[in-house]
Motif scaffolding. Structure first.
Motif, mmCIF file in Angstrom:
data_model
loop_
_atom_site.group_PDB
_atom_site.id
_atom_site.type_symbol
_atom_site.label_atom_id
_atom_site.label_comp_id
_atom_site.label_asym_id
_atom_site.label_seq_id
_atom_site.Cartn_x
_atom_site.Cartn_y
_atom_site.Cartn_z
ATOM 1 N N ILE A 41 39.208 28.516 21.431
ATOM 2 C CA ILE A 41 40.637 28.356 20.948
ATOM 3 C C ILE A 41 41.395 29.263 22.126
ATOM 4 N N ASP A 42 40.872 30.295 22.439
ATOM 5 C CA ASP A 42 41.720 30.974 23.588
ATOM 6 C C ASP A 42 41.613 30.352 24.920
ATOM 7 N N LYS A 43 40.464 29.787 25.421
ATOM 8 C CA LYS A 43 40.090 28.998 26.661
ATOM 9 C C LYS A 43 40.903 27.707 26.458
ATOM 10 N N PHE A 44 40.817 26.807 25.648
ATOM 11 C CA PHE A 44 41.512 25.666 25.960
ATOM 12 C C PHE A 44 42.918 25.544 25.122
ATOM 13 N N LEU A 45 43.358 26.557 24.357
ATOM 14 C CA LEU A 45 44.563 26.630 23.774
ATOM 15 C C LEU A 45 44.714 25.243 22.838
ATOM 16 N N ARG B 53 50.720 27.631 16.615
ATOM 17 C CA ARG B 53 51.890 28.675 16.645
ATOM 18 C C ARG B 53 51.266 29.968 16.415
ATOM 19 N N VAL B 54 50.388 30.041 15.518
ATOM 20 C CA VAL B 54 49.708 31.476 15.071
ATOM 21 C C VAL B 54 48.582 31.933 16.411
ATOM 22 N N ARG B 55 48.036 30.917 16.870
ATOM 23 C CA ARG B 55 47.095 31.151 18.106
ATOM 24 C C ARG B 55 48.056 31.515 19.024
ATOM 25 N N GLU B 56 48.958 30.852 19.334
ATOM 26 C CA GLU B 56 49.817 31.297 20.619
ATOM 27 C C GLU B 56 50.476 32.569 20.615
ATOM 28 N N VAL B 57 51.010 32.968 19.348
ATOM 29 C CA VAL B 57 51.519 34.406 19.526
ATOM 30 C C VAL B 57 50.576 35.251 19.323
ATOM 31 N N SER B 58 49.498 35.066 18.623
ATOM 32 C CA SER B 58 48.292 36.099 18.632
ATOM 33 C C SER B 58 47.817 36.275 20.102
ATOM 34 N N ARG B 59 47.766 35.350 20.845
ATOM 35 C CA ARG B 59 47.393 35.659 22.192
ATOM 36 C C ARG B 59 48.309 36.341 23.121
ATOM 37 N N GLN C 263 51.516 46.838 14.297
ATOM 38 C CA GLN C 263 52.635 46.746 14.904
ATOM 39 C C GLN C 263 52.615 45.305 15.796
ATOM 40 N N ARG C 264 51.386 45.103 16.413
ATOM 41 C CA ARG C 264 51.535 43.866 17.154
ATOM 42 C C ARG C 264 51.467 42.484 16.110
ATOM 43 N N VAL C 265 50.707 42.809 15.068
ATOM 44 C CA VAL C 265 50.803 41.744 13.927
ATOM 45 C C VAL C 265 52.365 41.470 13.590
ATOM 46 N N ALA C 266 53.017 42.678 13.110
ATOM 47 C CA ALA C 266 54.359 42.552 13.042
ATOM 48 C C ALA C 266 55.450 41.465 14.027
ATOM 49 N N ILE C 267 55.062 42.028 15.378
ATOM 50 C CA ILE C 267 55.634 41.103 16.299
ATOM 51 C C ILE C 267 55.395 39.905 16.356
ATOM 52 N N MET D 54 53.052 50.860 23.731
ATOM 53 C CA MET D 54 53.902 49.563 23.183
ATOM 54 C C MET D 54 54.986 49.414 23.708
ATOM 55 N N ARG D 55 55.733 50.227 24.436
ATOM 56 C CA ARG D 55 56.836 50.115 25.358
ATOM 57 C C ARG D 55 56.415 49.165 26.542
ATOM 58 N N SER D 56 55.261 49.355 27.032
ATOM 59 C CA SER D 56 54.919 48.645 28.197
ATOM 60 C C SER D 56 54.449 47.093 27.788
ATOM 61 N N GLU D 57 53.895 46.914 26.317
ATOM 62 C CA GLU D 57 53.530 45.652 25.932
ATOM 63 C C GLU D 57 55.041 44.859 25.455
ATOM 64 N N LEU D 58 56.110 45.759 25.073
ATOM 65 C CA LEU D 58 57.464 44.896 24.648
ATOM 66 C C LEU D 58 57.972 44.484 26.026
ATOM 67 N N GLN D 59 57.883 45.201 27.156
ATOM 68 C CA GLN D 59 58.322 44.850 28.320
ATOM 69 C C GLN D 59 57.934 43.473 28.603
ATOM 70 N N ARG D 60 56.590 43.560 28.787
ATOM 71 C CA ARG D 60 55.682 42.225 28.991
ATOM 72 C C ARG D 60 56.248 41.190 28.248
ATOM 73 N N LEU D 61 56.035 41.289 26.983
ATOM 74 C CA LEU D 61 56.448 40.507 25.938
ATOM 75 C C LEU D 61 57.897 39.743 26.064
ATOM 76 N N HIS D 62 58.778 40.604 26.554
ATOM 77 C CA HIS D 62 60.182 40.091 26.870
ATOM 78 C C HIS D 62 59.886 39.081 27.982
#
Length: 540
Positions: free
Chosen positions: A160-164, A240-246, A267-271, A299-307
């Motif tokens: 799933i992760d390798k081939f999307l 879509r679930v797999r995409e956002v979980s990645r 927190q990551r699940v909620a995001i 998590m600040r670093s993760e949110l910045q990357r997520l943006h």
């Protein structure tokens, strides 16, 4: 992603104004932080944009389309605004797995959407993967446990992760039993032949219905993409679930329940759940406040990357100025429902519009020093600390103080509002603090202020202690942390705070000499508390 415009936005309860005539534009793909002390109106503003709170007056436009207009009676419900909301409380369903939590909202989506030929899409994708089987064979070889047993679940996640691809496509590939074959190449070749025959059959069936598909595998009739009001298919939901979980790195937790996850993982699940419906704007109301200090930093670093990776517009509420400074592309600083300043973080830090902004942003807080003097030949000749020191303040850019005062008065007039209902929480000048040794100092009685009364604002990092310093004081306290030491210096019974970088400690009571070494000292008019200029200070 859309821009958001707030025009004369007001929210009041009786004669208490939670948000007072707010005007601002949130640009597309920006990360805007609503910052301010408790009760300043930041959460109310967020809720009004999202449609969870009804404004009393004003307009809200998303992508130039009004979603609220008090004059025209427009009020688009929250469910129609295509926004995502991440609360302080994660609100995960405890009886659902991570996968079920993320997919829950997607199952309720019903809107005009293109129709796809998922049979064709998945068949083409499987053929592509099998024609270049190197990565698939590597995944299979890495999915055995120490006892030599094939771990299908582990292999599925890797595929799933390798081939999307979706879970269903990954299972189809592994159900070929390549791992059990004596000659994997023969199994792969036979599978490709079968899939190519299957694709011919799929295309023939579509042709009989007068349909083809485009590069995205959307069904096309004539030259038009076929659109229908429908729910998402299981295939679309899974992708879509797999995409956002990645994106938030929780792919390995899909079968776990919330109580089996750490605070950061929850927190990551909620995001991920918030991102899954692809909202046009993502709202976050103090989402990190329940986490410990170390995890908040992560998590600040993760949110910045997520943006950056999500390419979304973020609107974030916090009272933590460090969060605002590190995350935002722009900060909207509110107090008593009024927008004090809306600028880039470093602009607010270096050029605060007034004393409140200067005091609120920065840790340790800025030092305020009251001064008096006069403007002469483009410079300010001042004295401070009860006349102990005389100095010349030189603005970094040319200043005409008379014109500056006239402009301040014009701005003050423009900011005046005629209230339809008298405001109970009236606005007043900020009660800034001058730090003193209370045992020694009797503060003078308040005098009538003029435009020759000033306040100097000096950030702690600009205090340089060295033997040749032009000012003298004694160490009042010294607090080393390893990377830096926060000190307080007593001068003429006034206390200022400094930051000395490095592993240094100071003896309390020791006499020291120091300077203000910077051209970024800020000078305010004490009467109206507005910024006059930034510049440097030379002790005479």
């Amino acid at each position: 992603m859309p821009s958001i415009k707030l025009i004369n936005l007001t929210k009041r309860w009786g004669n208490f104004y939670g948000v007072d005539n707010l005007n601002m534009t949130i640009e597309d793909n920006s990360f805007v932080t609503l910052l301010g002390p408790s009760g300043c109106g930041k959460t109310t503003t967020l809720r009004m944009i999202a449609g969870l709170e009804t404004p009393t007056e004003g307009k809200i436009l998303i992508n130039d389309v009004p979603v609220f207009d008090s004059e025209k009676g427009i009020n688009v419900p929250a469910s129609k605004r295509k926004v995502g909301f991440l609360f302080q409380n994660y609100a995960l369903w405890p009886n659902m797995t991570v996968y079920q939590n993320i997919s829950f909202g997607l199952k309720n989506v019903k809107e005009e959407l293109p129709l796809y030929s998922f049979d064709a899409k998945n068949t083409v994708r499987k053929i592509e993967i099998l024609k270049k089987p190197k990565d698939l064979l590597l995944i299979i070889s890495e999915s055995y446990d120490k006892h030599g047993k094939f771990q299908k679940d582990r292999a599925e996640l890797k595929v799933i992760d390798k081939f999307l691809v979706s879970m269903f496509t990954a299972r189809d590939l592994l159900n070929l039993k390549i791992q059990d074959a004596e000659v994997p190449a023969d199994v792969i070749e036979a599978a490709i032949v079968a899939l190519e025959a299957e694709l011919v059959e799929i295309n023939a069936k579509l042709e009989k219905r007068g349909l083809t598909y485009n590069e995205q595998f959307q069904l096309v009739k004539g030259e038009e993409v076929v659109v229908k009001k429908r729910r998402l298919t299981k295939e679309e939901i899974d992708l879509r679930v797999r995409e956002v979980s990645r994106i938030v790195k929780i792919g390995i937790f899909m079968d776990r329940y919330p109580n089996e996850l750490s605070g950061g993982q929850q927190q990551r699940v909620a995001i991920a759940r918030t991102l899954a419906p692809e909202p046009e704007v993502l709202f976050m109301d103090e989402p990190l406040s329940n986490l410990d200090a170390k995890l908040r930093l992560e998590m600040r670093s993760e949110l910045q990357r997520l943006h950056l990776t999500s390419n979304s517009t973020f609107v974030y509420v916090t009272h933590d100025q460090l969060e605002a400074m590190t995350l935002a592309t722009k900060i909207a600083l509110l107090e008593n429902g009024i927008l004090q300043q809306y600028e880039k973080p470093l602009t607010i830090y270096e050029q605060p519009r007034n004393l409140f902004v200067a005091d609120f942003v920065g840790n340790p807080s800025i030092n305020f020093i009251e001064a008096e003097g006069k403007f002469k030949a483009g410079k300010f000749e001042i004295s401070f600390w009860n006349g102990k020191y005389n100095a010349v303040f030189t603005p970094a850019e040319k200043v005409d103080y008379k014109k500056k005062l006239e402009k301040m008065e014009e701005e003050k007039e423009l900011e005046k509002i005629t209230y339809s209902v008298e405001k109970s929480n009236t606005d007043k000048l900020f009660d800034y603090e001058i730090h003193v040794d209370e045992e020694e100092v009797d503060l003078e009685e308040e005098k009538e202020l003029t435009d020759n009364d000033f306040v100097l604002g000096i950030r702690p990092e600009f205090i340089n202690i060295h033997e040749e310093g032009s000012m003298e004081g004694e160490i009042y306290s010294s607090m080393p942390t390893g990377m830096e030491t926060t000190i307080k210096v007593l001068v003429n019974n006034f206390i200022i705070t400094g930051v000395v970088f490095g592993n240094i400690d100071f003896e309390i009571g020791k006499k020291v000499r120091f300077d203000f070494e910077t051209d970024r000292i800020v000078l305010f008019n004490r009467r109206n508390q507005r910024l006059i200029a930034t510049g440097s200070l030379e002790i005479k």
